[in-house]
Design an enzyme around this catalytic site. Structure first.
Site, PDB file in Angstrom:
ATOM      1  N   MET A   1     -13.407  -5.818  -0.216  1.00 18.78           N
ATOM      2  CA  MET A   1     -14.840  -5.708  -0.500  1.00 18.78           C
ATOM      3  C   MET A   1     -15.429  -7.077  -0.191  1.00 18.78           C
ATOM      4  O   MET A   1     -15.848  -7.835  -1.070  1.00 18.78           O
ATOM      5  CB  MET A   1     -15.056  -5.293  -1.963  1.00 18.78           C
ATOM      6  CG  MET A   1     -14.691  -3.816  -2.177  1.00 18.78           C
ATOM      7  SD  MET A   1     -14.373  -3.416  -3.897  1.00 18.78           S
ATOM      8  CE  MET A   1     -12.631  -3.886  -3.994  1.00 18.78           C
TER       9      MET A   1
ATOM     10  N   MET B   1     -15.642   5.960  -1.917  1.00 20.21           N
ATOM     11  CA  MET B   1     -15.898   5.319  -3.211  1.00 20.21           C
ATOM     12  C   MET B   1     -16.630   6.286  -4.136  1.00 20.21           C
ATOM     13  O   MET B   1     -17.625   6.906  -3.741  1.00 20.21           O
ATOM     14  CB  MET B   1     -16.750   4.057  -3.036  1.00 20.21           C
ATOM     15  CG  MET B   1     -16.088   2.896  -2.318  1.00 20.21           C
ATOM     16  SD  MET B   1     -14.569   2.281  -3.076  1.00 20.21           S
ATOM     17  CE  MET B   1     -15.144   1.775  -4.699  1.00 20.21           C
TER      18      MET B   1
ATOM     19  N   MET C   1     -12.411  -9.019  -3.658  1.00 24.07           N
ATOM     20  CA  MET C   1     -13.876  -9.120  -3.767  1.00 24.07           C
ATOM     21  C   MET C   1     -14.309 -10.558  -3.524  1.00 24.07           C
ATOM     22  O   MET C   1     -13.621 -11.493  -3.941  1.00 24.07           O
ATOM     23  CB  MET C   1     -14.314  -8.697  -5.170  1.00 24.07           C
ATOM     24  CG  MET C   1     -13.823  -7.315  -5.563  1.00 24.07           C
ATOM     25  SD  MET C   1     -14.509  -6.832  -7.149  1.00 24.07           S
ATOM     26  CE  MET C   1     -13.640  -5.266  -7.414  1.00 24.07           C
TER      27      MET C   1
ATOM     28  N   HIS D   1      -2.653  -0.739  -5.470  1.00 26.82           N
ATOM     29  CA  HIS D   1      -3.987  -0.966  -4.899  1.00 26.82           C
ATOM     30  C   HIS D   1      -4.506  -2.340  -5.331  1.00 26.82           C
ATOM     31  O   HIS D   1      -4.577  -2.642  -6.530  1.00 26.82           O
ATOM     32  CB  HIS D   1      -4.923   0.135  -5.384  1.00 26.82           C
ATOM     33  CG  HIS D   1      -6.304   0.119  -4.805  1.00 26.82           C
ATOM     34  ND1 HIS D   1      -6.605   0.657  -3.575  1.00 26.82           N
ATOM     35  CD2 HIS D   1      -7.476  -0.351  -5.299  1.00 26.82           C
ATOM     36  CE1 HIS D   1      -7.909   0.526  -3.339  1.00 26.82           C
ATOM     37  NE2 HIS D   1      -8.459  -0.085  -4.367  1.00 26.82           N
TER      38      HIS D   1
ATOM     39  N   ASP E   1      -7.638  -4.979  -5.111  1.00 28.31           N
ATOM     40  CA  ASP E   1      -9.077  -5.058  -4.863  1.00 28.31           C
ATOM     41  C   ASP E   1      -9.501  -6.490  -4.575  1.00 28.31           C
ATOM     42  O   ASP E   1      -9.496  -7.338  -5.475  1.00 28.31           O
ATOM     43  CB  ASP E   1      -9.840  -4.533  -6.089  1.00 28.31           C
ATOM     44  CG  ASP E   1      -9.771  -3.019  -6.172  1.00 28.31           C
ATOM     45  OD1 ASP E   1     -10.135  -2.364  -5.182  1.00 28.31           O
ATOM     46  OD2 ASP E   1      -9.345  -2.494  -7.224  1.00 28.31           O
TER      47      ASP E   1
ATOM     48  N   HIS F   1      -7.740  -3.320  -0.494  1.00 29.25           N
ATOM     49  CA  HIS F   1      -9.124  -2.851  -0.343  1.00 29.25           C
ATOM     50  C   HIS F   1     -10.031  -4.065  -0.276  1.00 29.25           C
ATOM     51  O   HIS F   1     -10.237  -4.739  -1.290  1.00 29.25           O
ATOM     52  CB  HIS F   1      -9.443  -1.951  -1.555  1.00 29.25           C
ATOM     53  CG  HIS F   1     -10.853  -1.473  -1.627  1.00 29.25           C
ATOM     54  ND1 HIS F   1     -11.365  -0.879  -2.772  1.00 29.25           N
ATOM     55  CD2 HIS F   1     -11.860  -1.466  -0.721  1.00 29.25           C
ATOM     56  CE1 HIS F   1     -12.631  -0.544  -2.562  1.00 29.25           C
ATOM     57  NE2 HIS F   1     -12.961  -0.894  -1.333  1.00 29.25           N
TER      58      HIS F   1
ATOM     59  N   ASP G   1     -11.650   6.245  -5.025  1.00 28.27           N
ATOM     60  CA  ASP G   1     -11.538   5.027  -5.842  1.00 28.27           C
ATOM     61  C   ASP G   1     -12.766   4.903  -6.732  1.00 28.27           C
ATOM     62  O   ASP G   1     -13.892   4.798  -6.229  1.00 28.27           O
ATOM     63  CB  ASP G   1     -11.429   3.829  -4.883  1.00 28.27           C
ATOM     64  CG  ASP G   1     -11.194   2.496  -5.575  1.00 28.27           C
ATOM     65  OD1 ASP G   1     -11.039   2.482  -6.812  1.00 28.27           O
ATOM     66  OD2 ASP G   1     -11.166   1.481  -4.861  1.00 28.27           O
TER      67      ASP G   1
ATOM     68  N   SER H   1      -4.854   0.485  -9.567  1.00 27.32           N
ATOM     69  CA  SER H   1      -5.549  -0.746  -9.170  1.00 27.32           C
ATOM     70  C   SER H   1      -5.191  -1.846 -10.155  1.00 27.32           C
ATOM     71  O   SER H   1      -5.484  -1.740 -11.355  1.00 27.32           O
ATOM     72  CB  SER H   1      -7.065  -0.532  -9.188  1.00 27.32           C
ATOM     73  OG  SER H   1      -7.697  -1.809  -9.167  1.00 27.32           O
TER      74      SER H   1
END
Ligand code: DX5
Ligand code: ZN
Length: 232
Positions: free
Chosen positions: A72, A141, A41, A37, A39, A70, A176, A12
């Protein structure tokens, strides 16, 4: 991209140097990363803010392997096309992010990407039971999403239940949060094949001195492969 259940390590870049993403991505790929990966957010679904589509598009130029995004964020659907344009290979949305995850997964595939569905620690395995024909990846998760460097939560029973539900379908199980050489064997033995790791990959190295990235990735892989073999 052919389907394989071999262990894959997905660093990540939340734990990378934010002023040097291009070199950081090249460093992890040169040192054994299978996927990258990313992330995303939004400061709303999770209490932290990271990358929008233009940043992800800029990462794409450096990713030679697989760009695994990913999300979020909530809502998801208005942004699917933007992440497709940014070059995501996998786009993962949380079941908790809205009332229509089934439609969201259809839309992700419809936009030409592989579709992932993520479960927060408090969400049961059964939440994905009717989604497995629409998903290429289930993300379990093992921390509450929002930050790197948190303590691993044991979700092995959930992973094993999802592995049994998947059966022969070509669906990856990704884990993750808090994955390191000590926790990787637990999730691999339970049936996970894609291991995301942030702090456990980037610790000790930099883009200038990337050898620790290689050692860290190899240590996680070795621990996971040993457990996956003995569980098989
Ligand atoms: C957490 C993110 C993770 C995080 C993992 O919300 O989804 O990808 O970066 O970091 P570590 O491996 O440090 O727990
Ligand atoms: Zn993540």
């Amino acid at each position: 991209m052919s389907f394989s259940r071999a262990i894959k390590i997905a660093p990540s870049i939340l734990s990378a140097d934010f002023a040097d993403f291009g070199r950081e991505i090249r460093a992890i790929e040169d040192h054994g990363a299978d996927w990258v990966h990313v992330d995303v957010m939004d400061g709303h679904f999770v209490p932290n803010l990271t990358f929008g589509p233009p940043a992800v598009k800029a990462f794409r130029a450096h990713v030679k392997t697989v760009m695994d995004v990913h999300l979020m964020i909530a809502p998801v659907d208005p942004y699917i096309e933007a992440y497709a344009q940014a070059g995501a290979d996998f786009l993962t949305a949380h079941v908790e992010a809205g009332p229509h995850i089934h439609r969201t997964l259809q839309a992700i595939r419809g936009a030409g990407m592989k579709a992932g569905v993520a479960l927060n620690p408090g969400t049961p395995a059964g939440a994905v039971e009717h989604l497995l024909e629409l998903a290429d990846l289930v993300l379990v998760m093992t921390v509450n999403p929002g930050f790197g460097g948190q303590r691993f939560l044991d979700m092995t029973a959930k992973i094993a239940a999802i592995r049994a539900m998947i059966g022969d379908r070509p669906v990856h199980i990704q884990v993750d949060g808090g994955v390191d050489p000590a926790t990787a064997p637990l999730v691999a033995a339970a049936g996970a094949d894609v291991l995301v790791a942030g702090s456990a990959v980037f610790r000790g190295g930099t883009a200038d001195t990337p050898a620790p990235y290689g050692k860290n990735i190899a240590a996680i892989r070795k621990a996971a492969e040993g457990a996956a073999r003995s569980a098989a």
